[in-house]
Design a protein around this motif. Structure first.
Motif, PDB file in Angstrom:
ATOM      1  N   ARG A  17      11.563  -1.437  -1.077  1.00 36.70           N
ATOM      2  CA  ARG A  17      11.820  -2.355   0.049  1.00 36.70           C
ATOM      3  C   ARG A  17      11.879  -1.580   1.361  1.00 36.70           C
ATOM      4  N   GLU A  18      12.507  -0.424   1.349  1.00 35.14           N
ATOM      5  CA  GLU A  18      12.571   0.410   2.557  1.00 35.14           C
ATOM      6  C   GLU A  18      11.168   0.834   2.993  1.00 35.14           C
ATOM      7  N   THR A  65       9.327  -2.184   4.482  1.00 35.58           N
ATOM      8  CA  THR A  65       9.906  -2.470   5.803  1.00 35.58           C
ATOM      9  C   THR A  65       9.456  -1.423   6.821  1.00 35.58           C
ATOM     10  N   LEU A  74       6.750  -7.366   0.100  1.00 37.72           N
ATOM     11  CA  LEU A  74       8.133  -7.810   0.315  1.00 37.72           C
ATOM     12  C   LEU A  74       8.330  -9.202  -0.300  1.00 37.72           C
ATOM     13  N   ARG A  96       7.331 -14.905   3.552  1.00 33.87           N
ATOM     14  CA  ARG A  96       6.610 -13.630   3.680  1.00 33.87           C
ATOM     15  C   ARG A  96       5.123 -13.815   3.412  1.00 33.87           C
TER      16      ARG A  96
END
Length: 148
Positions: free
Chosen positions: A56-57, A60, A76, A92
């Protein structure tokens, strides 16, 4: 001898997620101009390793480099869909489609999310659109793993 980028992508295709993560991390240090792509691919490797928060990081961070990068938006959405957050996933996927209306993967995943949310008519339309955009991969995906 393949380039480091080709080697990293080959590792990812072979599902050697640890090797792909290592290669992609090295590429990020050497190729800052391709960060969105590399971060997104490293996120995919991390999903394969079940390191979802790090994935996820990465997705992002890819969006911080390229705000409307359809693959990162879609990935995502995939994390949200797997977490049972259908409406957030739909948002999304819709954002990915706004960024690139011809991005078949987003249409395909949007169809799955619509189905899970009970929005059958929209699911059928989205899946048909994905099929029209990319017959080979959309149909191949549907033959290998039903979306519901």
């Amino acid at each position: 001898m393949p380039s480091p980028r080709k080697r990293a992508l080959a590792l990812l295709r072979r599902r050697d997620f640890e090797g792909a993560e290592r290669e992609l991390t090295a590429l990020l240090l050497d190729h800052p101009d391709d960060r969105a792509f590399l971060l997104n691919k490293r996120g995919v490797a991390r999903v394969g390793m079940k390191r979802l928060e790090l994935a996820r990081e990465d997705f992002t961070a890819a969006l911080a480099c390229a705000a409307n990068y359809p693959p990162a938006l879609t990935n995502l959405g995939n994390l949200l869909l797997e977490a049972g957050q259908n409406e957030a996933a739909i948002a999304r996927y819709e954002a990915a489609i706004r960024a690139n209306p011809d991005y078949a993967a987003a249409h395909l995943n949007l169809g799955v999310a619509y189905k899970r949310a009970g929005r059958i008519d929209e699911a059928v339309r989205s899946l048909r659109r994905a099929q029209r955009l990319d017959r080979t991969s959309a149909l191949g995906f549907l033959r290998r793993r039903p979306p519901w």
